[in-house]
Design a protein around this motif. Sequence first.
Motif, PDB file in Angstrom:
ATOM      1  N   ARG A 293       9.973   5.199  -5.388  1.00  0.00           N
ATOM      2  CA  ARG A 293       9.810   4.443  -6.636  1.00  0.00           C
ATOM      3  C   ARG A 293       8.420   4.621  -7.225  1.00  0.00           C
ATOM      4  NH1 ARG A 293       7.306  -0.500  -6.184  1.00  0.00           N
ATOM      5  NH2 ARG A 293       6.797  -1.197  -4.079  1.00  0.00           N
ATOM      6  N   TRP A 294       7.445   5.049  -6.403  1.00  0.00           N
ATOM      7  CA  TRP A 294       6.106   5.282  -6.930  1.00  0.00           C
ATOM      8  C   TRP A 294       5.992   6.617  -7.650  1.00  0.00           C
ATOM      9  CZ3 TRP A 294       3.772   3.289  -1.724  1.00  0.00           C
ATOM     10  CH2 TRP A 294       3.687   1.889  -1.768  1.00  0.00           C
TER      11      TRP A 294
ATOM     12  N   ILE B 213       6.412 -10.273  -0.253  1.00  0.00           N
ATOM     13  CA  ILE B 213       6.448 -10.939  -1.557  1.00  0.00           C
ATOM     14  C   ILE B 213       5.064 -10.933  -2.196  1.00  0.00           C
ATOM     15  CG2 ILE B 213       6.926 -13.111  -2.752  1.00  0.00           C
ATOM     16  CD1 ILE B 213       9.395 -11.633  -1.614  1.00  0.00           C
ATOM     17  N   LEU B 214       4.027 -11.233  -1.426  1.00  0.00           N
ATOM     18  CA  LEU B 214       2.669 -11.250  -1.967  1.00  0.00           C
ATOM     19  C   LEU B 214       2.256  -9.859  -2.460  1.00  0.00           C
ATOM     20  CD1 LEU B 214       0.831 -13.562   0.594  1.00  0.00           C
ATOM     21  CD2 LEU B 214       1.263 -14.057  -1.833  1.00  0.00           C
ATOM     22  N   LEU B 215       2.646  -8.824  -1.735  1.00  0.00           N
ATOM     23  CA  LEU B 215       2.296  -7.467  -2.160  1.00  0.00           C
ATOM     24  C   LEU B 215       3.115  -7.034  -3.373  1.00  0.00           C
ATOM     25  CD1 LEU B 215       1.814  -5.817   1.338  1.00  0.00           C
ATOM     26  CD2 LEU B 215       0.043  -6.457  -0.307  1.00  0.00           C
ATOM     27  N   MET B 216       4.377  -7.501  -3.463  1.00  0.00           N
ATOM     28  CA  MET B 216       5.147  -7.258  -4.684  1.00  0.00           C
ATOM     29  C   MET B 216       4.500  -7.978  -5.863  1.00  0.00           C
ATOM     30  SD  MET B 216       9.205  -7.192  -3.733  1.00  0.00           S
ATOM     31  CE  MET B 216       9.327  -8.702  -2.801  1.00  0.00           C
ATOM     32  N   LYS B 217       4.040  -9.191  -5.616  1.00  0.00           N
ATOM     33  CA  LYS B 217       3.373  -9.972  -6.665  1.00  0.00           C
ATOM     34  C   LYS B 217       2.113  -9.256  -7.137  1.00  0.00           C
ATOM     35  CE  LYS B 217       1.567 -14.675  -7.417  1.00  0.00           C
ATOM     36  NZ  LYS B 217       1.365 -16.005  -6.763  1.00  0.00           N
ATOM     37  N   ALA B 218       1.330  -8.746  -6.182  1.00  0.00           N
ATOM     38  CA  ALA B 218       0.115  -8.014  -6.533  1.00  0.00           C
ATOM     39  C   ALA B 218       0.445  -6.790  -7.377  1.00  0.00           C
ATOM     40  CB  ALA B 218      -0.633  -7.605  -5.264  1.00  0.00           C
TER      41      ALA B 218
ATOM     42  N   VAL C  77     -10.444  -6.966  -1.310  1.00  0.00           N
ATOM     43  CA  VAL C  77     -10.091  -5.623  -1.744  1.00  0.00           C
ATOM     44  C   VAL C  77     -11.200  -5.030  -2.607  1.00  0.00           C
ATOM     45  CG1 VAL C  77      -8.837  -6.448  -3.792  1.00  0.00           C
ATOM     46  CG2 VAL C  77      -8.271  -4.216  -2.796  1.00  0.00           C
ATOM     47  N   ASN C  78     -11.491  -3.757  -2.373  1.00  0.00           N
ATOM     48  CA  ASN C  78     -12.508  -3.047  -3.138  1.00  0.00           C
ATOM     49  C   ASN C  78     -11.812  -1.989  -3.984  1.00  0.00           C
ATOM     50  OD1 ASN C  78     -14.865  -1.926  -4.112  1.00  0.00           O
ATOM     51  ND2 ASN C  78     -15.324  -0.799  -2.229  1.00  0.00           N
ATOM     52  N   ALA C  79     -11.506  -2.312  -5.237  1.00  0.00           N
ATOM     53  CA  ALA C  79     -10.779  -1.396  -6.112  1.00  0.00           C
ATOM     54  C   ALA C  79     -11.324  -1.509  -7.526  1.00  0.00           C
ATOM     55  CB  ALA C  79      -9.285  -1.720  -6.098  1.00  0.00           C
ATOM     56  N   THR C  80     -11.372  -0.372  -8.190  1.00  0.00           N
ATOM     57  CA  THR C  80     -11.886  -0.326  -9.555  1.00  0.00           C
ATOM     58  C   THR C  80     -10.764   0.019 -10.522  1.00  0.00           C
ATOM     59  OG1 THR C  80     -14.040   0.405  -8.755  1.00  0.00           O
ATOM     60  CG2 THR C  80     -13.559   0.740 -11.091  1.00  0.00           C
ATOM     61  N   GLY C  81     -10.521  -0.860 -11.490  1.00  0.00           N
ATOM     62  CA  GLY C  81      -9.534  -0.593 -12.518  1.00  0.00           C
ATOM     63  C   GLY C  81      -8.110  -0.669 -12.007  1.00  0.00           C
ATOM     64  N   GLN C  82      -7.181  -0.535 -12.944  1.00  0.00           N
ATOM     65  CA  GLN C  82      -5.768  -0.628 -12.597  1.00  0.00           C
ATOM     66  C   GLN C  82      -5.341   0.487 -11.646  1.00  0.00           C
ATOM     67  OE1 GLN C  82      -2.765   0.242 -15.664  1.00  0.00           O
ATOM     68  NE2 GLN C  82      -1.798  -1.734 -15.185  1.00  0.00           N
TER      69      GLN C  82
ATOM     70  N   GLY D  34      -7.218   2.137  -9.443  1.00  0.00           N
ATOM     71  CA  GLY D  34      -7.771   1.883  -8.124  1.00  0.00           C
ATOM     72  C   GLY D  34      -7.028   0.777  -7.401  1.00  0.00           C
ATOM     73  N   MET D  35      -6.664  -0.268  -8.148  1.00  0.00           N
ATOM     74  CA  MET D  35      -5.902  -1.361  -7.551  1.00  0.00           C
ATOM     75  C   MET D  35      -4.517  -0.877  -7.135  1.00  0.00           C
ATOM     76  SD  MET D  35      -5.915  -4.511  -6.577  1.00  0.00           S
ATOM     77  CE  MET D  35      -7.254  -5.348  -7.449  1.00  0.00           C
ATOM     78  N   ARG D  36      -3.912  -0.021  -7.919  1.00  0.00           N
ATOM     79  CA  ARG D  36      -2.581   0.514  -7.580  1.00  0.00           C
ATOM     80  C   ARG D  36      -2.630   1.247  -6.235  1.00  0.00           C
ATOM     81  NH1 ARG D  36      -1.744   3.627 -11.906  1.00  0.00           N
ATOM     82  NH2 ARG D  36      -0.775   1.900 -13.055  1.00  0.00           N
ATOM     83  N   ILE D  37      -3.640   2.073  -6.044  1.00  0.00           N
ATOM     84  CA  ILE D  37      -3.794   2.807  -4.786  1.00  0.00           C
ATOM     85  C   ILE D  37      -4.019   1.838  -3.627  1.00  0.00           C
ATOM     86  CG2 ILE D  37      -5.290   4.411  -3.532  1.00  0.00           C
ATOM     87  CD1 ILE D  37      -5.757   5.836  -6.228  1.00  0.00           C
ATOM     88  N   ALA D  38      -4.823   0.817  -3.858  1.00  0.00           N
ATOM     89  CA  ALA D  38      -5.104  -0.169  -2.807  1.00  0.00           C
ATOM     90  C   ALA D  38      -3.845  -0.923  -2.396  1.00  0.00           C
ATOM     91  CB  ALA D  38      -6.171  -1.150  -3.297  1.00  0.00           C
ATOM     92  N   ILE D  39      -3.015  -1.284  -3.358  1.00  0.00           N
ATOM     93  CA  ILE D  39      -1.774  -1.996  -3.059  1.00  0.00           C
ATOM     94  C   ILE D  39      -0.820  -1.099  -2.288  1.00  0.00           C
ATOM     95  CG2 ILE D  39       0.294  -3.024  -4.100  1.00  0.00           C
ATOM     96  CD1 ILE D  39      -1.608  -3.958  -6.410  1.00  0.00           C
TER      97      ILE D  39
END
Length: 481
Positions: free
Chosen positions: A444-445, A379-384, A412-417, A419-424
């Motif tokens: 789905r990705w 759930i937390l990762l879906m929320k992220a 988490v070390n991510a830059t921009g949307q 970068g955050m998408r890859i991290a998630i």
Amino acid sequence: MKRQFIYACLLLGAVSFSSCNDFLTEELKGAYNTESFYTNQESAMKAIDGVYNSLSFTTSNNMIWVFGDVASDDSEKGGNPGDQADIRLIDEFNVSPDNGVINTYWQFAYETVSRTNNVISYVPGIYMDSNLKNRIVGEAKFIRALTYFNLTNVWGKVPLKLQPQNNQTAIYVPLSEVTDIYTQIEKDLNDAIAVLPVSYNAEDKGRATRGAAYALLAKAQLYQRKWSDCLGSINELEKTGLYSLASDYSTLFQSGNENSPEVLFAIRHLNDQNPGLGNILNVWFAPATAEEGGYYFNAPTGGYVSAFDEKTTTGQDDPRLDASIGRDGKPWLNGETFSASWSPTGYLVKKHDQPLSEVAAGRKGDGYLAYIYLRYADILLMKAEAMNESGNLEGAASAINQVRSRAQLGTVNATGQGGMRIAIQKERRRELGFEFHRFFDLMRWGKEVATDALGPNFKWTEPRYYFPLPQAELDANTAIK
């Protein structure tokens, strides 16, 4: 014995056919047992317990792992090279409609659908406690939604059967569009939310709750890229205040795991029953040592291991790796040291195995470890993910960092949307590995992520890869054109 574990093997709506040459074109004839069966509260409870029984085979015991894991980049078929060729063909994306796994999973899934439809149609007519009646129907709607969620993610368009199978129209149903199937899934879950309790007493623990329905609704909305709706469902779930991350990740995959505050819905099993109701994943994934005698299927890949490329804040390996799989030189379940020779890839799944102290070697296929389908970390990762796709990077970081903190990783070390998408995406792989979600996440990705992960044998087809419909259904269901 707790009532939630007494699963009835019910043949509801059974029909006896007379011998004739053209029975396929005639209306069904015979003695139906629905009127005589659905008469009181006891029969309603037996019927819903029969639904849970069917779900246990459909969701955990009956090879959803082949689609969720083996078809992904997390694992290979494993096992003896000549054993279970149909699983190997799925691993290679060389699947024909007569594939045995395809046919068997379809049959079990629609058996579950059939049982839920009987409960939803017939229990409302029983004179009994109205609150219990509504709850039972809500449980059936939750399970029907869960089953169709898996069906549409394996096959895409499938027959949307919503009535008891007692006439030609109900049996021969055409394929429905994926959007229509999701519409029904959401309707069933909203109906369930209106009547399901937030918790149960000890006797009924394990049944679907309101929180489970919110969680599955959020998952269905996430899969449709309904970011705002997904976040709304998660918000309602969190308002219950009942769920949190377990302090120790590894305990989620040990006996008693179903009682963790992290668990929203788990498929429970009961061993030492006749006919058997135990968890057979225990033998599918165990090593073929003299002590355990397992089949060593679903063998993790080196690529999965490589995803754990971050050290904890104290310089140790991510604890989720050794909690999830066995690898050379590391402790295995029975106190012995794992050997890479036990697997064709050098690794084996650990999450669904029980030690011999709990399930003896001769009973490996009769385990009692629950399979967790929905838990709060998911759930937390879906929320992220939903927050990130909505442009709320700060909220996304907060959600993913809760999961990373439990794994003793830094923020988490991510830059921009992007970068955050890859991290998630990477965090989902590490956190939820071998819980049968990975392939569906890749689909789905989208094409770029999926083809990069699955390699040259995978051929993307729009809108995404779906497995072929079973030949048995194509032959039998005249409504499918």
